[in-house]
Design a protein around this motif. Structure first.
Motif, short mmCIF file in Angstrom:
data_model
loop_
_atom_site.label_atom_id
_atom_site.label_comp_id
_atom_site.label_asym_id
_atom_site.label_seq_id
_atom_site.Cartn_x
_atom_site.Cartn_y
_atom_site.Cartn_z
N THR A 210 0.47 -1.23 -0.01
CA THR A 210 0.33 -0.18 0.00
C THR A 210 1.43 1.63 -0.01
O THR A 210 1.76 1.12 0.71
CB THR A 210 -0.71 -0.15 0.89
OG1 THR A 210 -1.66 1.09 1.09
CG2 THR A 210 -0.49 -0.45 2.43
N HIS A 211 0.23 2.06 -0.82
CA HIS A 211 1.20 3.63 -0.61
C HIS A 211 0.50 4.38 0.75
O HIS A 211 1.25 5.40 0.95
CB HIS A 211 1.46 4.61 -1.56
CG HIS A 211 0.23 4.91 -2.85
ND1 HIS A 211 -0.79 4.12 -3.54
CD2 HIS A 211 -1.07 5.85 -2.52
CE1 HIS A 211 -1.85 4.38 -4.26
NE2 HIS A 211 -1.69 5.88 -3.39
N ASP A 212 0.09 3.34 0.96
CA ASP A 212 -0.98 4.91 2.63
C ASP A 212 -1.00 3.91 3.48
O ASP A 212 -1.11 2.75 3.91
CB ASP A 212 -2.40 4.46 2.20
CG ASP A 212 -3.24 5.09 3.26
OD1 ASP A 212 -2.85 5.28 4.22
OD2 ASP A 212 -4.38 4.98 2.90
N LEU A 213 0.04 4.81 3.90
CA LEU A 213 1.19 4.48 5.75
C LEU A 213 -0.22 4.24 6.88
O LEU A 213 -0.03 3.20 7.41
CB LEU A 213 2.06 5.52 6.23
CG LEU A 213 2.69 5.42 6.75
CD1 LEU A 213 3.92 3.53 6.26
CD2 LEU A 213 3.65 6.39 7.53
N ASN A 214 -1.34 4.82 6.64
CA ASN A 214 -2.25 5.16 8.45
C ASN A 214 -3.03 3.65 7.39
O ASN A 214 -3.56 2.29 8.55
CB ASN A 214 -3.34 5.80 7.45
CG ASN A 214 -3.19 6.75 8.69
OD1 ASN A 214 -2.55 6.81 9.01
ND2 ASN A 214 -3.02 7.66 8.14
N GLU A 215 -2.95 3.25 5.99
CA GLU A 215 -3.62 1.68 5.81
C GLU A 215 -3.03 0.75 6.12
O GLU A 215 -3.35 -1.03 7.04
CB GLU A 215 -4.12 1.78 4.00
CG GLU A 215 -4.89 0.40 3.88
CD GLU A 215 -5.11 1.11 2.38
OE1 GLU A 215 -6.29 1.30 1.64
OE2 GLU A 215 -4.12 0.19 1.16
N GLY A 216 -1.21 0.83 6.15
CA GLY A 216 -1.18 0.01 6.64
C GLY A 216 -0.86 -0.28 8.11
O GLY A 216 -1.01 -1.29 8.48
N PHE A 217 -0.65 0.46 8.81
CA PHE A 217 -0.76 0.63 10.10
C PHE A 217 -2.22 -0.20 10.75
O PHE A 217 -2.03 -0.65 11.70
CB PHE A 217 -0.58 1.85 10.87
CG PHE A 217 0.68 2.16 10.47
CD1 PHE A 217 1.39 1.91 11.65
CD2 PHE A 217 1.03 2.83 10.53
CE1 PHE A 217 2.93 1.68 12.06
CE2 PHE A 217 2.63 3.78 10.28
CZ PHE A 217 3.56 2.93 11.84
N SER A 218 -3.24 0.48 10.10
CA SER A 218 -4.18 -0.55 10.74
C SER A 218 -4.91 -1.42 10.01
O SER A 218 -5.62 -1.78 10.83
CB SER A 218 -5.90 0.91 10.28
OG SER A 218 -5.66 1.41 9.04
N LEU A 219 -4.74 -1.77 9.23
CA LEU A 219 -5.14 -3.13 7.96
C LEU A 219 -4.00 -4.63 9.03
O LEU A 219 -4.09 -5.45 9.56
CB LEU A 219 -4.84 -3.81 7.04
CG LEU A 219 -6.13 -2.47 6.67
CD1 LEU A 219 -6.39 -2.73 5.05
CD2 LEU A 219 -7.36 -3.05 7.18
#
Ligand SMILES: Nc1ncnc2c1ncn2[C@@H]1O[C@H](COP(=O)(O)OP(=O)(O)O)[C@@H](O)[C@H]1O
Ligand SMILES: [Mg+2]
Length: 259
Positions: free
Chosen positions: A198-207
């Motif tokens: 993912t290029h979305d760090l928040n997505e990386g952290f939350s999933l």
């Protein structure tokens, strides 16, 4: 022995080193999110895990055995776009995976076996929220629905590893949220091992249950392609996710160019 062992893996194209010295172990059921600047080799790493390419050096073991050098049913994959067949209906897109392996010569199953394959495909499509769209074609679906279809297509083969390459990158934020919920539900139900770029760090952290950062740390200004990326952070997120995020978001954000 871990489920997946990546042992000193290097990947090089001509004289361009893309990945260098990757070593990691992943247990079954982990949800790994992969982030890093554009072009640093994340998709290359997924292709190695899929068996679409073999590493230039090192090896990848699945259950202690070298990965087969071809993609097989143990691994499913979803790309950002275009992983479905445009000329097949929604139902056929998913049923095809079940039908083909049984009948390599004629391509299709007949009679009861075919009905069962189609019922199974229809059930999975219902599960991902496409029960009303079985007869539609991909071009008649929204982006989010196409990605639901791509996920169903990957899952129908009951893979043990799911590889996701920026699967929600082209979707609107509201739809992404729905897709996150769906993906987490499916992951919990299936005990899948997931690798998601993912290029979305928040997505990386939350999933993720584990976040890996790919980065090039060695640079030679005279030979820009002499060194590849490594995994520079490998963070467990199971416990205390927000703590990890606070400690790392600032240095990471400073580091990762916005894509
Ligand atoms: N098959 C290939 N042949 C030559 N170069 C490649 C090939 N695949 C990827 N590359 C190069 O490897 C680098 C990493 O690409 P990629 O894995 O797509 O990065 P990311 O997914 O992190 O954006 C890029 O410079 C790309 O041009
Ligand atoms: Mg990529």
């Amino acid at each position: 022995m871990s489920f997946i062992d990546v042992q000193n893996v290097w990947q090089q194209y001509g004289d361009q080193v893309v990945l260098e010295g990757l070593t990691l172990s992943v247990n079954e059921g982990e949800f790994c999110t992969l982030v890093g600047t554009s072009g640093c080799g994340k998709s290359t790493f997924l292709r190695l895990l899929l068996g679409q390419e073999s590493p230039s050096k090192g090896q990848i073991l699945l259950n202690g055995k070298p990965l087969r050098s071809e993609p097989d049913a143990s691994r499913g994959v979803v790309f950002q776009r275009y992983s479905v067949f445009p000329h097949l209906s929604v139902l056929d897109n998913v049923a095809l995976g079940l039908e083909l392996p049984h009948s390599p010569v004629f391509g299709r199953l007949f009679g009861k076996a075919r009905r069962e394959a189609r019922e199974q495909a229809a059930m999975l499509l219902k599960r991902v929220g496409l029960g009303h769209a079985l007869a539609k074609y991909p071009s008649q679906l929204s982006g989010g629905m196409q990605q639901r279809l791509a996920i169903a297509q990957a899952l129908v083969m009951k893979p043990r590893v799911l590889l996701l390459d920026e699967p929600f990158g082209a979707l609107d934020p509201g739809i992404r949220k729905d897709m996150h919920a769906l993906l987490l539900e499916l992951w919990e139900e299936t005990h899948l091992t997931v690798f998601m770029v993912t290029h979305d760090l928040n997505e990386g952290f939350s999933l993720g249950t584990r976040l890996m950062v790919f980065d090039k740390i060695r640079h030679d200004p005279h030979a820009p392609s002499a060194y590849g990326a490594r995994i520079t952070y490998d963070l467990p997120l199971n416990e205390n996710r927000s703590k990890g995020r606070e400690a790392l978001t600032v240095p990471l954000l400073a580091h990762l160019n916005p894509l």
